[in-house]
Design an enzyme around this catalytic site. Structure first.
Site, PDB file in Angstrom:
ATOM      1  N   ARG A 507      87.697  26.109 -27.310  1.00  0.00           N
ATOM      2  CA  ARG A 507      87.442  26.107 -28.749  1.00  0.00           C
ATOM      3  C   ARG A 507      86.211  25.306 -29.168  1.00  0.00           C
ATOM      4  O   ARG A 507      85.499  25.679 -30.081  1.00  0.00           O
ATOM      5  CB  ARG A 507      88.666  25.553 -29.497  1.00  0.00           C
ATOM      6  CG  ARG A 507      89.930  26.356 -29.292  1.00  0.00           C
ATOM      7  CD  ARG A 507      91.113  25.735 -30.016  1.00  0.00           C
ATOM      8  NE  ARG A 507      91.341  24.365 -29.605  1.00  0.00           N
ATOM      9  CZ  ARG A 507      92.007  24.020 -28.503  1.00  0.00           C
ATOM     10  NH1 ARG A 507      92.468  24.948 -27.698  1.00  0.00           N
ATOM     11  NH2 ARG A 507      92.171  22.747 -28.192  1.00  0.00           N
ATOM     12  N   THR A 555      88.586  25.033 -15.175  1.00  0.00           N
ATOM     13  CA  THR A 555      89.263  26.172 -15.792  1.00  0.00           C
ATOM     14  C   THR A 555      89.675  27.176 -14.723  1.00  0.00           C
ATOM     15  O   THR A 555      89.408  27.001 -13.539  1.00  0.00           O
ATOM     16  CB  THR A 555      88.330  26.879 -16.794  1.00  0.00           C
ATOM     17  OG1 THR A 555      87.327  27.619 -16.072  1.00  0.00           O
ATOM     18  CG2 THR A 555      87.652  25.886 -17.721  1.00  0.00           C
ATOM     19  N   VAL A 609      90.766  25.372  -2.140  1.00  0.00           N
ATOM     20  CA  VAL A 609      91.737  25.736  -1.107  1.00  0.00           C
ATOM     21  C   VAL A 609      92.847  24.707  -0.961  1.00  0.00           C
ATOM     22  O   VAL A 609      94.021  25.041  -0.954  1.00  0.00           O
ATOM     23  CB  VAL A 609      91.033  25.934   0.256  1.00  0.00           C
ATOM     24  CG1 VAL A 609      92.055  26.224   1.357  1.00  0.00           C
ATOM     25  CG2 VAL A 609      90.031  27.073   0.173  1.00  0.00           C
ATOM     26  N   ALA A 611      93.402  21.639  -2.858  1.00  0.00           N
ATOM     27  CA  ALA A 611      93.537  20.631  -3.915  1.00  0.00           C
ATOM     28  C   ALA A 611      92.798  19.364  -3.488  1.00  0.00           C
ATOM     29  O   ALA A 611      91.581  19.366  -3.362  1.00  0.00           O
ATOM     30  CB  ALA A 611      94.995  20.371  -4.251  1.00  0.00           C
ATOM     31  N   GLU A 667     101.514  27.667 -11.887  1.00  0.00           N
ATOM     32  CA  GLU A 667     100.664  28.071 -13.001  1.00  0.00           C
ATOM     33  C   GLU A 667     101.534  28.189 -14.251  1.00  0.00           C
ATOM     34  O   GLU A 667     102.769  28.235 -14.151  1.00  0.00           O
ATOM     35  CB  GLU A 667     100.005  29.416 -12.691  1.00  0.00           C
ATOM     36  CG  GLU A 667      99.043  29.391 -11.510  1.00  0.00           C
ATOM     37  CD  GLU A 667      97.817  28.548 -11.764  1.00  0.00           C
ATOM     38  OE1 GLU A 667      97.385  28.437 -12.935  1.00  0.00           O
ATOM     39  OE2 GLU A 667      97.292  27.974 -10.796  1.00  0.00           O
ATOM     40  N   LYS A 682      92.642  31.908  -1.789  1.00  0.00           N
ATOM     41  CA  LYS A 682      92.309  30.767  -0.936  1.00  0.00           C
ATOM     42  C   LYS A 682      92.001  31.231   0.487  1.00  0.00           C
ATOM     43  O   LYS A 682      91.085  30.729   1.135  1.00  0.00           O
ATOM     44  CB  LYS A 682      93.462  29.767  -0.940  1.00  0.00           C
ATOM     45  CG  LYS A 682      93.699  29.112  -2.301  1.00  0.00           C
ATOM     46  CD  LYS A 682      94.885  28.169  -2.274  1.00  0.00           C
ATOM     47  CE  LYS A 682      95.111  27.532  -3.636  1.00  0.00           C
ATOM     48  NZ  LYS A 682      96.267  26.621  -3.652  1.00  0.00           N
ATOM     49  N   GLY A 800      99.585  19.547  -8.208  1.00  0.00           N
ATOM     50  CA  GLY A 800      99.641  18.408  -9.114  1.00  0.00           C
ATOM     51  C   GLY A 800      98.277  18.085  -9.686  1.00  0.00           C
ATOM     52  O   GLY A 800      97.255  18.180  -9.013  1.00  0.00           O
TER      53      GLY A 800
END
Length: 823
Positions: A507, A555, A609, A611, A667, A682, A800
């Protein structure tokens, strides 16, 4: 004896004038002082404009009124504070001087001509009145004062508007005057007299030179130049806020700095004080207790071989070249003799080793005159083709790196050139002084500030700078901001300065080139009004000359991923957890890497791949070391690791999925995890990393959800509570069967050495490296030429917000690619 010189800003108004008087009195208590004053700020500009405007028929009434107002306000301000100040007498002097000024200007208007002698008389009026004011102020304070008339005491040679003082003769004249030791000596700057005792001036900004000359004539112990800055800086602090104050520099360094554009000192100031080894201290009138910068005969500072970076703008380069240059004696002499006759100053010279061309830099304002005299000098050579037409490159600047210690240090040129290259600044020419205490490069004028900043950061800054722009302020983005905020102080101690200069969501965006206040970023972002645009970020970076801008994509947006090539091309590094770019078409995948290489910017995506696991970095290290992937097997989804671990413990599939969602592992829509597409992406990234040119459709995916389960038209809550439980029995059966064999179910991605890639549910026994992986962990087993039969296993939490943010943070820190001050 101590000579004090105060510049125009130091006597700009009554407040500053009184400060100067305080400093003079304080210094007088220590030893006898001689004081040289400039005109109050803006006065000389007004006087110069009056002459120019009069010659061009422009009304000068406002200039006269503004100049007179400055003096009247100065008088009123001093009289209001200082008892006994004879402002009435001074007011009469001001009126008389401005009456004479108006008469002279009237004569110029009539003749439409201004002799240099009259011009000189007009433009030194400010210094004359400043001395009169200071004399009355010091007398009012009970001081004994002797005013030295520079027209009588300083013998100058040259024109009326640009003269040089004869120091031996001037020394004799001044010493012939009997000045009591308890008197303060006052002398107007900028002014001297010729052999006919006519007033001449010493060139624009010549008051520094006046002070140096007076110090030499008096054989002063010290010369102090008081101005509006704390001293000499490593470069212009207006262009580089990180510029550092220099405690001391040598006469030679000061000469080089002033010659190549440093504004603190006039170039001619150094010669008289260096000749008699008089230390010169640069001080700030507004900060009299500051240390200042000492210019003296000092030993080379080995610890700081570079003392400053300075620049000259609005330069042009003239190239004289052609076959007639080779082997022809006297060509250089003819070139520079003709330029000298035209009164043009040459700033920099460079010559090709083949003797085919000579290039030199001059002020851009002298280009037409220079070309004219060169074409006249080499008329025959140009006519007969021995010389090519005179070539001119305009809109240039010279950046110079200066320091006595550079003569014994290796690699400084490489550091400078590397810094400029990192900012994509083209070097047009290079010159090094024979003294080896300066290296100069010619660059495009509009790149000056960026060039100075990157060079200064490379040569002076201890801190590495990272300017971060975060796109996507969801869970991961917020966790990253909090981590950066917590670590800023610690990283500063590790010489890394990281600041968040931009935040953006779908936004609104928030930007601040100096860094956003992270104590209040949420409120500021809510109040933001601008939307995110690449163009606005590019403008911000270019306008503020940011050194190491990094786009951080938190994102899952395809539209943002499609802009990566543009980000890289515009000078940004990219750090991303968004897998969309790396799983787009192979054409786009290769395009990103090509542009990153060409622009010398980093594209980092370790969190794509694993985290927080350094998967990509470790895999790249293996491949770069000559290893080869034979087989890969991995649990690549933290959410599915959690879900399948809970299935082991007796939970149903629907219960385990809901629990994973509550813990924040999935998700927003868990169907994205259960479909297996995220694992496939991945796996595709890993396969492409080892060299397989595959598309996403080449990955075989075994979805957790049966094909006959229609999930596209249901809301998330309806899917979890009504539809997903309908297949719980399927997984209950699979789990029981696996347990009977002493195995567990795991959702894994596999790469075979033939390039076959698949995502599938497999039953694994205790010998398999992925057997015990659960509770949100990721685990990747690489079977390679070096690691077999026991694979290299990377294992750790793969889901996480904090874990992913930590992985992104690690990638951000990898954008620091070079060290400073390691000569």
């Amino acid at each position: 004896m101590r000579v004090l010189k105060f510049g125009g800003t130091s006597v700009a108004d009554a407040k500053h004038f009184l400060y100067v008087a305080d400093i003079i009195e304080q210094k007088k208590r220590q030893e006898q002082v001689a004081v040289v004053l400039s005109a109050p700020a803006k006065i000389t500009n007004h006087l110069v404009n009056m002459v120019e405007y009069t010659l061009n028929g422009i009304n000068i009434e406002s200039n006269i009124n503004d100049a007179e107002r400055i003096f009247i306000e100065l008088l009123n301000g001093i009289a209001h504070v200082q008892p006994g100040f004879n402002d009435v007498a001074l007011r009469n002097i001001v009126q008389k001087e401005f009456f004479k000024l108006k008469q002279l200007l009237y004569g110029i208007a009539l003749l439409q001509y201004c002799p240099d002698r009259v011009h000189a008389t007009i433009i030194c009026l400010g210094e004359k009145l400043a001395i009169a004011f200071m004399e009355e102020l010091l007398i009012a304070r009970g001081c004994n004062v002797t005013v030295v008339n520079p027209v009588d005491k300083l013998l100058a040679q040259g024109g009326y508007l640009e003269s040089t003082v004869n120091i031996p003769e001037s020394t004799w004249r001044i010493r012939r005057s009997s000045i009591p030791n308890d008197h303060i000596i006052l002398m107007a700057g900028f002014t001297a007299g010729n052999e006919k005792s006519e007033l001449v001036v010493l060139g624009r900004n010549g008051s520094d030179y006046s002070a140096a000359v007076l110090a030499a004539c008096l054989r002063a112990n010290y010369c102090e130049i008081w101005t509006d800055v704390d001293g000499v800086y490593t470069c212009d602090p207006r262009k580089v806020p990180e510029a550092q104050l220099l405690k001391s520099i040598s006469y030679q360094e000061a000469m080089e700095l002033s010659y190549f554009g440093a504004k603190v000192l006039h170039p001619r100031t150094i010669s008289p004080i260096a000749q008699f080894k008089i230390p010169c201290l640069i001080k700030n009138t507004n900060n009299p207790n500051g240390p200042g910068t000492l210019i003296s005969h000092i030993e080379v500072d080995e610890a700081n071989p570079v003392k400053g970076i300075t620049h000259l703008n609005n330069m042009a380069m003239i190239n004289v070249s052609g076959p007639g240059m080779q082997g022809m004696l006297g060509m250089a002499a003819r070139i520079f003799a003709s330029i000298s006759r035209a009164g043009i100053s040459v700033v920099l010279i460079t010559q090709s080793s083949s003797e085919y061309s000579i290039s030199f830099c001059i002020s851009q304002s002298d280009v037409l005159n220079a070309c004219k005299v060169l074409e006249e000098e080499f008329h025959l050579e140009l006519k007969n083709g021995l010389l090519e037409p005179i070539d001119v490159i305009k809109d240039l600047a010279i950046i110079s790196v200066i320091g006595d210690g550079m003569r014994t240090q290796r690699g400084l040129s490489a550091k400078l050139f590397s810094a400029l290259a990192s900012a994509k600044i083209n070097i047009i020419a290079i010159a090094q002084g024979s003294s080896e205490r300066s290296i100069s490069v010619v660059v495009e004028d509009h790149m000056t500030t960026m060039g100075i900043r990157v060079a200064h950061n490379m040569l002076f800054n201890i801190n590495q700078i990272i300017e971060v722009f975060i796109i996507g302020i969801g869970g991961v983005g917020q966790a990253l901001i909090d981590q950066i905020h917590r670590q800023q102080k610690w990283l500063k101690n590790q010489n890394i300065e990281i600041c968040i200069c931009g935040l953006a969501n779908s936004r609104v965006s928030l930007t601040n080139a100096n860094g956003i206040n992270l104590d209040n970023w949420r409120t500021e972002l809510i109040q933001g009004k601008e939307k995110f645009h690449l163009e606005s970020l590019v403008n911000l970076v270019q306008k503020n000359h940011l050194l190491n801008p990094v786009i951080v994509d938190c994102t899952n947006s395809l539209s943002i991923a499609k802009q990566y090539a543009d980000f890289l091309a515009n000078g940004f590094h990219i750090v991303t957890s968004n897998k969309k770019a790396n799983t787009a078409s192979m054409t786009y995948y290769q395009k990103i890497r090509m542009i990153a290489k060409k622009s010398r910017k980093k594209f980092l995506y370790d969190t794509n791949v694993g985290a927080g696991l350094p998967v990509i970095e470790n895999l790249q290290n293996l491949l770069n070391a000559g290893d080869e992937l034979i087989q890969f097997s991995g649990i690549l989804s933290g959410s599915l690791s959690f879900i399948f671990g809970k299935l082991d413990e007796g939970m149903s599939l629907s219960e385990a999925t809901i629990a994973a969602r509550i813990h924040g592992y999935t998700e927003p829509d868990p169907r994205d995890d259960l479909s297996g597409k995220d694992v496939a992406r991945k796996l595709l990234i890993l396969a492409r990393e080892v060299g397989y040119e595959l598309e996403l459709q080449d990955i075989h995916i075994e979805s957790i959800l049966p094909e006959d389960l229609n999930v596209t038209e249901k809301k998330v809550e309806d899917f979890l509570l009504k539809q997903l439980p309908t297949i719980d029995h399927i997984f209950d059966t699979k789990i029981r069967n696996a347990h009977k064999e002493g195995k567990v179910l795991r959702y894994i991605g596999e790469i075979r050495n033939n390039g076959c890639c698949k995502v599938t549910i497999k039953s694994l026994d205790k010998t398999h490296p992925l057997f015990s992986v659960k509770d949100g962990e990721n685990a990747l087993a690489f079977y390679t030429r070096y690691y077999q039969p026991i694979p290299l296993v990377l294992r750790g939490y793969g889901a996480g917000h904090n874990v992913t943010a930590a992985g992104i943070f690690a990638d951000i820190l990898r954008t620091v690619t070079w060290k400073t001050r390691d000569y």
